[in-house]
Design an enzyme around this catalytic site. Structure first.
Site, short mmCIF file in Angstrom:
data_model
loop_
_atom_site.label_atom_id
_atom_site.label_comp_id
_atom_site.label_asym_id
_atom_site.label_seq_id
_atom_site.Cartn_x
_atom_site.Cartn_y
_atom_site.Cartn_z
N ASP A 114 0.80 -1.23 0.00
CA ASP A 114 0.00 0.00 0.00
C ASP A 114 0.83 1.28 0.00
O ASP A 114 0.28 2.36 0.09
CB ASP A 114 -0.88 0.05 1.26
CG ASP A 114 -1.92 -1.05 1.26
OD1 ASP A 114 -2.15 -1.63 0.19
OD2 ASP A 114 -2.48 -1.31 2.33
N LYS A 165 2.54 3.81 19.62
CA LYS A 165 1.71 4.96 19.99
C LYS A 165 2.20 5.69 21.24
O LYS A 165 1.54 5.71 22.28
CB LYS A 165 0.26 4.50 20.21
CG LYS A 165 -0.36 3.89 18.95
CD LYS A 165 -1.84 3.67 19.09
CE LYS A 165 -2.47 3.25 17.79
NZ LYS A 165 -1.96 2.00 17.21
N ASP A 221 0.60 5.72 2.98
CA ASP A 221 -0.05 4.42 2.91
C ASP A 221 -1.42 4.68 2.28
O ASP A 221 -2.28 5.32 2.88
CB ASP A 221 -0.21 3.86 4.33
CG ASP A 221 -0.93 2.53 4.35
OD1 ASP A 221 -1.71 2.25 3.41
OD2 ASP A 221 -0.73 1.76 5.31
#
Lengths: 363, 420
Positions: A114, A165, A221
């Site tokens: 992607d 994260k 992406d």
């Protein structure tokens, strides 16, 4: 044979995030900026001296295999399909293709399918050979690293750790989904569904065997419509800087626009900025299109206004239609004159006769 | 000799017609290219023996002077505006100006509410009135649905004699589906009846201290028609012709459509027919003022009225809409179910769209529902989109189900909002 360069592209599953486009065509064959996504990657690999590309797919798609083989022949590259009987994640496919990948002593490239960027495979190869360790991850800078897993590395680019994260700022570099790995890495991977990011790279980092290559230029992406359009904008801007001759210049064209030579555009149109128009597309008079992709053989009838749309193959958009807010039309959708589509996905072969004022999926 | 009275109300009335009535008195709002009450005037002028039209209301004289002058010239008859010193109600005005009405001793006089739209079968109504024995009042009536009848004056009749035996204005429960259209023929002998009501009110106030100080205020429906029912002096002519009230701005689009349709048989020259080069494409019916400029690539209709001095650009599409004087609709834009105010501007590739509120076509006799702006949850009901005068809609934006008050420069797309 022993010195050939190879690459493995992680195609994976059905590309559900890019539906309804992927209901008609396998994701690698969906055209991004008028070229199948996969070809952007394969062309760049061939340019970097890769002679064999392995496509790791978890479903069979004869259409894809046939079409890809045709393109591969043109470019003089060998394409091999590695079929997973069950989805093997991001690392499992490497184990499955172990025999092919370990046939050469050369390091091999691994790509998420992607990803769209400048694909600096030559520089990546040189960088990798230069540090001499087992693997290199391409990293790219993002604005909001807290949404991603970030890569932490030292001044010599040797990766120390990965943090998912992060709440406090540690780094703004994230894994770009492009790698170059020595065949020795294959011994670290078992043949089972497994994640290269979580179950392979952290151990390599612990062994000081993993380096970071900083990507210059754009990266995206494009696995879902919103990002597909964002990626298109970045790609066209990159063309503006590095290859402006490829962009279309004409009356009624505004900003970065890519129009296939076989497309027809009527009078009094305003196309752009950030538009790609595929082969055989017909744009009638007085149409305004901004920030959109129009795929092959679609027809946009006069006086329509489109923004942030992906118009599928052979669609027909009626006169005085207004379409905005990330609207994706699947293949062969017909939108009636004077309707308003405010976002959402429309499945293939659908006939839209009334306005869709709130984003929704139209089955 | 006949006369006609048109009751036009005043600026405090017709508030549901805002914002269109903010800069022009509602009776002068153009429907199908003509001020609303000019359709009344025209119907009167078509009767050979109607000599005088009196407009009664409480708008400032200055707001109606030009219209009255125009009408006098156009139709070559006496037209006067009689201004009430205070709102006198539908019958109070008639009574106050009774001498003016009686001058010349007309055989009868018509009374028409200013806010209705119809084909005004006045000749038929008068013929019917004359045929009745000692009729003081003849009311034009029409059929409504049971539910909608509650919003109108409801009448029960003797089917053999057409006499009104019972009259209730806006009943709270079902009475009859035969409703009052607000078009009447009155004999001069009605004045003693009104005088009686007037005197009774005076007496009640001054002697007994009851009632209001506004003793001249008399409501025709409640205070005159209701008592006249069952006396054998009031009759109804039931018609099934098109008829509608013009209460809300939304009903203007519906009225526009029907007046345009009437033009087909009565004034076909008012409908635009593409002829030769330079004409735009239309889907009938369309009225275009001769002073408007419409680009040949524009497509208009059905049900579109284009006012004087309007400019319509290339590739514009308009349907079910009214474009008022001197408005500009720029190229490639789309206007559906909307009213574009005087001097307003719609930018290129803009979309101005409303939601129709036409009567339910599947219900026989259904009338326009004059829905309120907000539903019971306090949310705005989807309505036609209305731009007040001198509103500017930027290029490439969408305006959906919005009401925009005058002199507003919008800067973004807006949906389901009232913009002050």
């Amino acid at each position: 044979m022993i010195n050939e360069k190879r690459a493995l592209i992680l195609v994976g599953g059905y590309g559900t995030r890019l539906r309804p486009l992927t209901l008609s065509r396998p994701k690698p064959l969906v055209e991004f900026a008028n070229k199948p996504i996969l070809l952007h990657q394969v062309e760049a690999l061939v340019a970097a001296g890769v002679t064999e590309v392995i496509l790791a797919v978890s479903y069979r798609a004869e259409q894809m295999e046939k079409e890809i083989m045709e393109e591969a022949n043109k470019m003089g590259v060998t394409i091999t399909f590695s079929h997973e009987s069950e989805p093997l994640g991001t690392a499992g496919p490497l184990a499955l293709a172990k025999d092919i990948l370990s046939r050469s002593v050369q390091p091999f490239f691994v790509l998420n399918s992607d990803i769209i960027c400048d694909f600096p495979f030559r520089e990546l190869y040189d960088f990798h050979m230069n540090h001499g360790k087992e693997g290199t991850i391409v990293v790219t800078k993002v604005e909001e690293p807290s949404k991603y897993g970030v890569v932490v590395y030292d001044d010599n680019k040797c990766i120390g750790s990965f943090v998912e994260k992060p709440q406090e700022f540690i780094s703004n570099k994230i894994n770009a989904g492009l790698y170059i790995l020595n065949p020795s890495v294959l011994s670290r991977i078992e043949l089972r569904p497994t994640s290269i990011e979580k179950e392979v790279f952290p151990y390599m980092a612990a062994d000081k065997q993993l380096y970071a290559f900083e990507l210059k230029g754009f990266w995206m992406d494009i696995g879902q419509p919103k990002d597909f359009l964002k990626g298109m904008c970045l790609y066209l801007q990159d063309l503006r800087i590095n290859n402006p001759a490829k962009l279309t210049k004409d009356e009624g064209i505004v900003g970065n626009v890519l129009v296939d030579p076989t497309a027809k555009i009527g009078n009094s149109c305003r196309i752009g900025p950030n538009v790609t128009i595929g082969p055989g597309v017909v744009i009638e008079d007085g149409v305004c299109i901004k920030r959109s992709t129009i795929l092959r053989d679609a027809v946009i009838r006069s006086n329509s206004w489109l923004e942030s749309c992906i118009i599928g193959w052979r669609c027909s958009v009626g006169r005085w239609v207004r379409m905005e807010g990330i609207t994706v039309l699947g293949e062969d959708v017909i939108v009636k004159d004077e309707t308003y589509i405010n976002g959402g996905q429309v499945l293939p072969h659908k006939n839209i006769t009334v306005s869709v004022r709130e984003p929704q999926i139209i089955m | 000799m006949l006369k006609a009275i048109i009751l036009i109300g005043g600026p405090q009335k017709g508030t549901r017609f805002r914002p269109l009535s903010l800069d022009i008195p509602k009776p002068l709002f153009p429907v199908a290219g003509l001020p609303l009450i000019q359709h009344h005037v025209e119907a009167c002028a078509a009767l050979g023996n109607l000599k005088e039209i009196l407009l009664i209301g409480f708008y400032p004289v200055a707001q109606l002077q030009e219209f009255v002058n125009d009408m006098q010239k156009q139709y070559n008859m006496t037209i006067k505006y009689l201004q009430e010193f205070i709102a006198l109600g539908t019958a109070g005005g008639l009574y106050h100006f009774r001498d003016q009405i009686r001058y010349g001793n007309p055989d009868a006089f018509f009374v028409m509410n200013g806010d209705i739209c119809a084909d005004f079968p006045l000749a038929e109504l008068y013929r019917f009135h004359k045929q009745q024995n000692k009729a003081l009042v003849t009311i034009m009536g029409t059929e409504a649905t049971r539910q909608q009848s509650l919003n109108y004056g409801c009448m029960v009749t003797n089917k053999d004699t057409n006499e009104v035996t019972h009259y209730v204005e806006k009943p709270s429960s079902y009475v009859s589906t035969l409703i009052n259209c607000g078009i009447y023929v009155f004999s001069l002998d009605v004045f003693p009846v009104i005088a009686e009501a007037f005197n009774a009110k005076q007496e009640e106030y001054y002697r007994n201290g009851n009632g209001s100080r506004d003793t001249g205020y008399i409501q025709l429906e409640q205070e005159i028609l209701s008592p006249l029912a069952g006396t054998g002096k009031m009759f109804v002519l039931q018609t099934s012709n098109w008829w509608s009230q013009l209460k809300t701005a939304g009903s203007a689009i519906y009225a526009n459509r029907h007046y345009l349709e009437l033009y087909k048989t009565r004034y076909p020259e008012r409908l635009y027919t593409p002829s030769g080069e330079g004409g735009c494409a239309i889907i009938p019916d369309v009225h275009i003022d001769p002073t408007a400029s419409v680009h040949p690539t524009a497509v208009l209709g059905p049900n579109v009225s284009i006012g004087p001095g309007v400019s319509i650009g290339p590739g514009v599409r308009i349907r079910e809409s009214i474009i008022l004087a001197n408005a500009t609709v720029e190229q490639r834009s789309l206007v559906i179910y909307s009213i574009i105010g005087r001097g307003s501007r719609v930018g290129q590739w803009a979309r101005v769209e409303g939601t129709p509120s036409d009567p339910d076509p599947n219900k026989p006799f259904a009338k326009m529902d004059n829905v309120s702006l907000f539903n019971s949850d306090g949310r705005m009901n989807p309505s036609i989109t209305i731009l007040g005068c001198s509103v500017s809609v930027p290029s490439e934006t969408i305006l959906l189900n919005c009401i925009v008050l005058p002199n507003k420069e919008l800067s973004r797309s807006i949906k389901n909002e009232i913009i002050l």
